[in-house]
Design a protein around this motif. Structure first.
Motif, PDB file in Angstrom:
ATOM      1  N   VAL A  72    -129.975  64.928  -5.474  1.00 29.40           N
ATOM      2  CA  VAL A  72    -128.886  64.916  -6.308  1.00 29.40           C
ATOM      3  C   VAL A  72    -127.646  65.278  -5.512  1.00 29.40           C
ATOM      4  CG1 VAL A  72    -127.391  66.394  -8.073  1.00 29.40           C
ATOM      5  CG2 VAL A  72    -129.838  66.325  -8.160  1.00 29.40           C
ATOM      6  N   ALA A  73    -126.551  64.104  -5.507  1.00 28.96           N
ATOM      7  CA  ALA A  73    -125.416  64.049  -4.872  1.00 28.96           C
ATOM      8  C   ALA A  73    -124.279  65.085  -5.282  1.00 28.96           C
ATOM      9  CB  ALA A  73    -125.043  62.723  -4.816  1.00 28.96           C
ATOM     10  N   PHE A  74    -123.496  65.360  -4.400  1.00 26.14           N
ATOM     11  CA  PHE A  74    -122.527  66.258  -4.968  1.00 26.14           C
ATOM     12  C   PHE A  74    -121.401  65.289  -5.796  1.00 26.14           C
ATOM     13  CE2 PHE A  74    -118.058  68.185  -4.698  1.00 26.14           C
ATOM     14  CZ  PHE A  74    -118.258  69.314  -5.231  1.00 26.14           C
ATOM     15  N   ASP A  75    -120.973  65.955  -6.994  1.00 16.39           N
ATOM     16  CA  ASP A  75    -119.929  65.120  -7.633  1.00 16.39           C
ATOM     17  C   ASP A  75    -119.050  66.344  -8.224  1.00 16.39           C
ATOM     18  OD1 ASP A  75    -118.312  63.897  -9.626  1.00 16.39           O
ATOM     19  OD2 ASP A  75    -119.836  62.652 -10.413  1.00 16.39           O
ATOM     20  N   LYS A  76    -117.809  66.154  -7.874  1.00 11.70           N
ATOM     21  CA  LYS A  76    -116.784  67.093  -8.404  1.00 11.70           C
ATOM     22  C   LYS A  76    -116.407  67.243  -9.936  1.00 11.70           C
ATOM     23  CE  LYS A  76    -112.682  63.873  -7.879  1.00 11.70           C
ATOM     24  NZ  LYS A  76    -113.251  63.148  -9.133  1.00 11.70           N
ATOM     25  N   ASP A  77    -117.086  66.176 -10.669  1.00 10.97           N
ATOM     26  CA  ASP A  77    -116.975  66.340 -11.948  1.00 10.97           C
ATOM     27  C   ASP A  77    -118.400  66.999 -12.642  1.00 10.97           C
ATOM     28  OD1 ASP A  77    -114.507  65.465 -12.242  1.00 10.97           O
ATOM     29  OD2 ASP A  77    -115.192  63.233 -12.064  1.00 10.97           O
ATOM     30  N   ASP A  78    -119.340  67.213 -11.871  1.00 12.72           N
ATOM     31  CA  ASP A  78    -120.405  67.751 -12.088  1.00 12.72           C
ATOM     32  C   ASP A  78    -120.404  69.272 -12.188  1.00 12.72           C
ATOM     33  OD1 ASP A  78    -123.254  68.825 -12.285  1.00 12.72           O
ATOM     34  OD2 ASP A  78    -123.976  67.419 -10.868  1.00 12.72           O
ATOM     35  N   ALA A  79    -120.400  69.871 -13.450  1.00 20.47           N
ATOM     36  CA  ALA A  79    -120.268  71.120 -13.622  1.00 20.47           C
ATOM     37  C   ALA A  79    -121.323  72.106 -12.791  1.00 20.47           C
ATOM     38  CB  ALA A  79    -120.291  71.796 -15.150  1.00 20.47           C
ATOM     39  N   LEU A  80    -122.358  71.940 -12.814  1.00 21.66           N
ATOM     40  CA  LEU A  80    -123.424  72.732 -11.959  1.00 21.66           C
ATOM     41  C   LEU A  80    -123.340  72.419 -10.530  1.00 21.66           C
ATOM     42  CD1 LEU A  80    -126.967  72.060 -13.595  1.00 21.66           C
ATOM     43  CD2 LEU A  80    -125.535  74.109 -13.743  1.00 21.66           C
ATOM     44  N   ALA A  81    -122.930  71.335  -9.850  1.00 19.50           N
ATOM     45  CA  ALA A  81    -122.641  71.068  -8.453  1.00 19.50           C
ATOM     46  C   ALA A  81    -121.442  72.116  -8.207  1.00 19.50           C
ATOM     47  CB  ALA A  81    -122.338  69.665  -8.105  1.00 19.50           C
ATOM     48  N   THR A  82    -120.416  71.618  -8.850  1.00 16.48           N
ATOM     49  CA  THR A  82    -119.140  72.735  -8.509  1.00 16.48           C
ATOM     50  C   THR A  82    -119.287  74.283  -8.694  1.00 16.48           C
ATOM     51  OG1 THR A  82    -118.254  72.330 -10.709  1.00 16.48           O
ATOM     52  CG2 THR A  82    -117.476  70.769  -8.935  1.00 16.48           C
ATOM     53  N   GLU A  83    -120.146  74.697  -9.576  1.00 13.80           N
ATOM     54  CA  GLU A  83    -120.440  76.138  -9.993  1.00 13.80           C
ATOM     55  C   GLU A  83    -121.276  76.636  -8.603  1.00 13.80           C
ATOM     56  OE1 GLU A  83    -120.344  75.897 -14.671  1.00 13.80           O
ATOM     57  OE2 GLU A  83    -122.081  76.399 -13.629  1.00 13.80           O
ATOM     58  N   PHE A  84    -122.105  75.798  -8.449  1.00 13.46           N
ATOM     59  CA  PHE A  84    -122.911  76.271  -7.164  1.00 13.46           C
ATOM     60  C   PHE A  84    -122.378  76.447  -5.933  1.00 13.46           C
ATOM     61  CE2 PHE A  84    -125.958  75.553  -3.488  1.00 13.46           C
ATOM     62  CZ  PHE A  84    -127.023  76.511  -4.013  1.00 13.46           C
ATOM     63  N   VAL A  85    -121.717  75.206  -5.393  1.00 10.40           N
ATOM     64  CA  VAL A  85    -120.692  75.232  -4.407  1.00 10.40           C
ATOM     65  C   VAL A  85    -119.712  76.373  -4.270  1.00 10.40           C
ATOM     66  CG1 VAL A  85    -119.006  74.198  -2.974  1.00 10.40           C
ATOM     67  CG2 VAL A  85    -121.009  73.046  -3.897  1.00 10.40           C
ATOM     68  N   THR A  86    -119.241  76.611  -5.495  1.00  9.42           N
ATOM     69  CA  THR A  86    -118.194  77.845  -5.542  1.00  9.42           C
ATOM     70  C   THR A  86    -118.948  79.116  -5.326  1.00  9.42           C
ATOM     71  OG1 THR A  86    -116.735  76.560  -7.152  1.00  9.42           O
ATOM     72  CG2 THR A  86    -116.326  79.035  -7.169  1.00  9.42           C
ATOM     73  N   ALA A  87    -120.151  79.162  -6.180  1.00  9.29           N
ATOM     74  CA  ALA A  87    -120.645  80.677  -5.897  1.00  9.29           C
ATOM     75  C   ALA A  87    -121.245  80.853  -4.651  1.00  9.29           C
ATOM     76  CB  ALA A  87    -121.912  80.719  -6.764  1.00  9.29           C
ATOM     77  N   ALA A  88    -121.863  79.745  -3.820  1.00  4.05           N
ATOM     78  CA  ALA A  88    -122.173  79.817  -2.516  1.00  4.05           C
ATOM     79  C   ALA A  88    -121.127  80.223  -1.451  1.00  4.05           C
ATOM     80  CB  ALA A  88    -122.975  78.704  -1.972  1.00  4.05           C
ATOM     81  N   SER A  89    -119.984  79.470  -1.695  1.00  3.95           N
ATOM     82  CA  SER A  89    -118.911  79.647  -0.847  1.00  3.95           C
ATOM     83  C   SER A  89    -118.424  81.035  -0.959  1.00  3.95           C
ATOM     84  CB  SER A  89    -117.553  78.648  -1.559  1.00  3.95           C
ATOM     85  OG  SER A  89    -116.647  79.021  -0.477  1.00  3.95           O
ATOM     86  N   ASN A  90    -118.272  81.700  -2.117  1.00  5.20           N
ATOM     87  CA  ASN A  90    -117.674  82.904  -2.601  1.00  5.20           C
ATOM     88  C   ASN A  90    -118.862  84.180  -1.950  1.00  5.20           C
ATOM     89  OD1 ASN A  90    -115.300  82.138  -3.742  1.00  5.20           O
ATOM     90  ND2 ASN A  90    -116.251  82.354  -5.772  1.00  5.20           N
ATOM     91  N   LEU A  91    -120.242  83.882  -1.983  1.00  2.88           N
ATOM     92  CA  LEU A  91    -120.964  84.834  -1.402  1.00  2.88           C
ATOM     93  C   LEU A  91    -120.906  84.770   0.107  1.00  2.88           C
ATOM     94  CD1 LEU A  91    -124.200  83.943  -3.671  1.00  2.88           C
ATOM     95  CD2 LEU A  91    -122.657  86.081  -3.549  1.00  2.88           C
ATOM     96  N   ARG A  92    -120.873  83.548   0.781  1.00  2.00           N
ATOM     97  CA  ARG A  92    -120.437  83.519   2.028  1.00  2.00           C
ATOM     98  C   ARG A  92    -119.181  84.205   2.598  1.00  2.00           C
ATOM     99  NH1 ARG A  92    -122.810  81.347   6.460  1.00  2.00           N
ATOM    100  NH2 ARG A  92    -121.816  80.517   8.341  1.00  2.00           N
TER     101      ARG A  92
END
Length: 675
Positions: free
Chosen positions: A385-405
């Motif tokens: 699965v490639a990252f796509d800024k318009d993919d809700a799940l992809a942006t949510e995962f990246v946001t959550a992982a970034s915030n946790l770090r």
């Protein structure tokens, strides 16, 4: 617009490149101004996110070609009599395709650019130079924009002036010592997301950290074989074990990246001796691993009952995990909650529970993993699965992982909206700015057409050339009672050292370790750095070493593939070593340049993330950030420039606009002119 200008537009052959935000406004303006012979080229298709500013498109057009729909919509503006006289040819294609070469460009009187990336702009610039066709370039970012005019022999080409380049971040900073939100977002997107949800064989720098921890020192071992085995071990960790449930796998990954890796980094005392650097802290994984609500959301399929799709499982796993958990405020830090209670909403937005990020990380991660497995099953191969800024799940995962770090390192956390902008390199566009810039493009194009129509060497052509302008929408505090206006300036002169339009006069030096870099790595780097399409690389000593193209023979392809794997110092003709001159060509762009290679070993990755030093003689190399605006020249009391009035200069003022202008190219203050 005066009748002569209208006549020129109606009789001239125009090429538009780009049918997006600027392109929609530009095509509309051209048609209304009675242009009748237009070609449009755009590879993109219409997305829902385009509809708020690209007004030629509607919901029914989503997924269709921008160029084709724009043509149909623009023609619909015209009464039947004029519609029959207007010829608009739409190309749903890539501007770099071979049919759009120099000969194609020669049929046009002017090229009007509405592109959204520097690489394509450079390609068009080189074709315009080779075909001797004037280019009107443009760009907008928010409420700031610019239109520049590039005429060979009169003004600078697009590449004479420094352009902002993508920021590169050292891997060791991303992996061990992040201190900015962008560091954690790039880590989440380019390392963790790609490693977890990429296809078979993907090994990112995150996995390489595992390699370094597991390698052993064995004098009799084969380093290349050890590295291959280590890659396999690293990749295996980031895949579910046989029989392991997706949720349990994500908990294991959580423990690895937010606990175990943090403990290891904490043990590297030399990283924290720097004054003011804060040691990271681990996160409490045990409090998240058995959350029933998160497990239920992660396991749910939100596809609507009866909804048909080639893969209903994949369709259902595209819905927002955050919204399903009740965290539906994309503008709140760490997934806030919308609420009818104003006090509760404010409290949630300003101080959301830290657990929100962990919940979304696990729920969205499980859904993405299930989607990856479902796609692999339906396709017969694991392409990931490639990252796509318009993919809700992809942006949510990246946001959550970034915030946790970010929590680990004491870095400010971000909202989904902000993280999406940074991860997707989004430049927020404003329709009004696009409309103003489109009007300025047409105003400049009519002057260019007058220049083209005038006899070469005539006084008329010289007079028209003196009227050409680069126009910037910029902050202008000197305008009485206002902050912003449109500021025309005289175009820059061609740079004598430009390696594109200066006849190769500009020299390029590339310093790197010739015992480490391979020919393939060098070719890939130069292709990207110089925006080449089909590079050909040769040296005087060895002849042709590398070439790309569809017309190569099988034996040529085999030879170039073999050479691409060799270290530079090991190549034929005594190799590419200190002092070797590399000759680069791109026949598709009519582009030639020479690069002198210097050997430098042990470059510091922190200081040189690309492990090389790029130096262009004359100072025209790309820069990381455009210079800040200098103070504009002083004006007299009535607001007119000391240089006098000019009918072709235009100033538009809007007292209500407020805009941030960081990293926006500003016009040269010494040439500023306004009325």
């Amino acid at each position: 617009m005066s009748p002569p200008a209208t006549d020129l537009l109606s009789s001239s052959h125009l090429l538009m490149v780009g049918a997006g935000g600027i392109g929609c406004e530009l095509l509309k303006t051209l048609v209304i101004a009675k242009a009748t012979r237009i070609h449009i080229i755009d590879l993109d298709t219409i997305d829902v996110s385009n509809l708020n500013r690209q007004f030629l498109f509607r919901n029914k057009h989503v997924g269709m070609s921008k160029a084709i729909v724009a043509r149909e919509a623009a023609l619909a503006f015209l009464p039947p009599a004029r519609r029959d006289q207007c010829s608009i040819t739409a190309h749903h294609a890539n501007i770099k395709q071979p049919e759009f070469g120099v000969e194609f460009f020669k049929q046009f009187d002017v090229v009007l650019n509405g592109l959204d990336n520097v690489d394509a702009r450079r390609h068009v610039n080189r074709l315009c130079l080779a075909a001797r066709v004037p280019l009107v370039e443009s760009g907008t970012t928010g409420l700031v924009g610019q239109v520049t005019c590039h005429v060979r022999g009169v003004s600078a080409c697009y590449e004479c002036k420094p352009k902002p380049t993508a920021k590169a971040y050292p891997v060791c900073t991303l992996r061990n010592t992040p201190d900015k939100p962008i560091h954690t977002i790039v880590w989440a997107k380019d390392m963790l997301f790609k490693q977890l949800f990429g296809g078979d064989g993907v090994v990112t720098d995150l996995a390489e950290a595992e390699n370094n921890n597991n390698n052993t020192n064995n004098e009799d071992s084969n380093p290349q074989e050890e590295q291959t085995n280590a890659d396999d071990v690293a990749a295996k960790f980031f895949k579910p074990e046989e029989g392991e449930q997706p949720y349990d796998f994500l908990v294991r990954v959580f423990r690895r990246v937010f606990v175990d890796d943090i403990v290891k980094v904490n043990g590297m005392d030399d990283l924290w001796e720097k004054q003011g650097r804060r040691r990271p802290v681990t996160l409490p994984v045990d409090r998240y691993k058995s959350n029933d609500a998160v497990k239920k959301t992660a396991s749910a399929n939100d596809a609507k009952e009866g909804e048909s799709s080639p893969d209903n499982e994949v369709l259902g796993l595209s819905a927002s995990a955050a919204a399903a958990l009740g965290y539906d405020d994309d503008h709140a830090v760490s997934f806030g909650c919308k609420s009818s209670n104003a006090d509760a909403k404010e409290k949630c937005a300003t101080a959301p529970p830290p657990d929100h990020d962990a919940h979304v990380f696990l729920a969205s991660g499980v859904r993405l993993l299930r989607r990856k497995l479902a796609l692999a099953s339906s396709r017969g191969s694991d392409d990931g699965v490639a990252f796509d800024k318009d993919d809700a799940l992809a942006t949510e995962f990246v946001t959550a992982a970034s915030n946790l770090r970010s929590r680990c390192y004491g870095i400010p956390r971000q909202s989904v909206f902000n993280a999406k902008g940074m991860a997707g390199n989004i430049v927020h566009a404003v329709a009004t700015t696009n409309a103003i810039v489109a009007g300025l493009i047409v105003a400049e194009a009519r002057k260019v057409l007058r220049y083209v129509a005038a006899a070469e060497g005539s006084d008329e052509r010289a007079a028209v050339a003196s009227k050409l302008r680069d126009t910037y929408v910029v902050p202008f505090p000197q305008c009485p009672g206002s902050k912003y206006c449109i500021q025309p300036t005289s175009p820059e002169e061609a740079h004598a050292g430009c390696y594109v339009c200066g006849g190769g006069a500009g020299g390029i030096t590339l310093s790197l370790d010739t015992n480490v870099w391979t020919l393939g790595e060098l070719a890939s780097f130069l292709k990207k750095k110089l925006s080449m399409h089909l590079p050909l690389l040769e040296t005087d000593e060895a002849g042709q070493l590398y070439e790309e193209g569809d017309d190569l023979d099988e034996d040529e392809v085999e030879r170039y593939e073999t050479l691409a794997k060799k270290r530079l110092a090991e190549l034929p003709g005594d190799g590419i070593v200190d002092g070797t001159t590399v000759n680069l060509q791109d026949l598709s762009q009519d582009f030639n340049v020479k690069v002198v290679v210097r050997h430098v070993a042990d470059l510091d990755e922190e200081e040189y993330p690309e492990l090389c030093i790029w130096d262009v003689e004359g100072g025209i190399q790309p820069v990381a950030n455009a210079p800040a605006q200098e103070e504009a020249e002083k004006n007299d009391g009535n607001g007119a420039s000391a240089a006098g009035d000019d009918d072709d200069d235009l100033v538009m003022i809007d007292e209500d606009i407020e805009v941030l202008t960081e990293n926006v190219q500003a016009p040269p203050a010494k040439k500023a002119r306004r009325v």
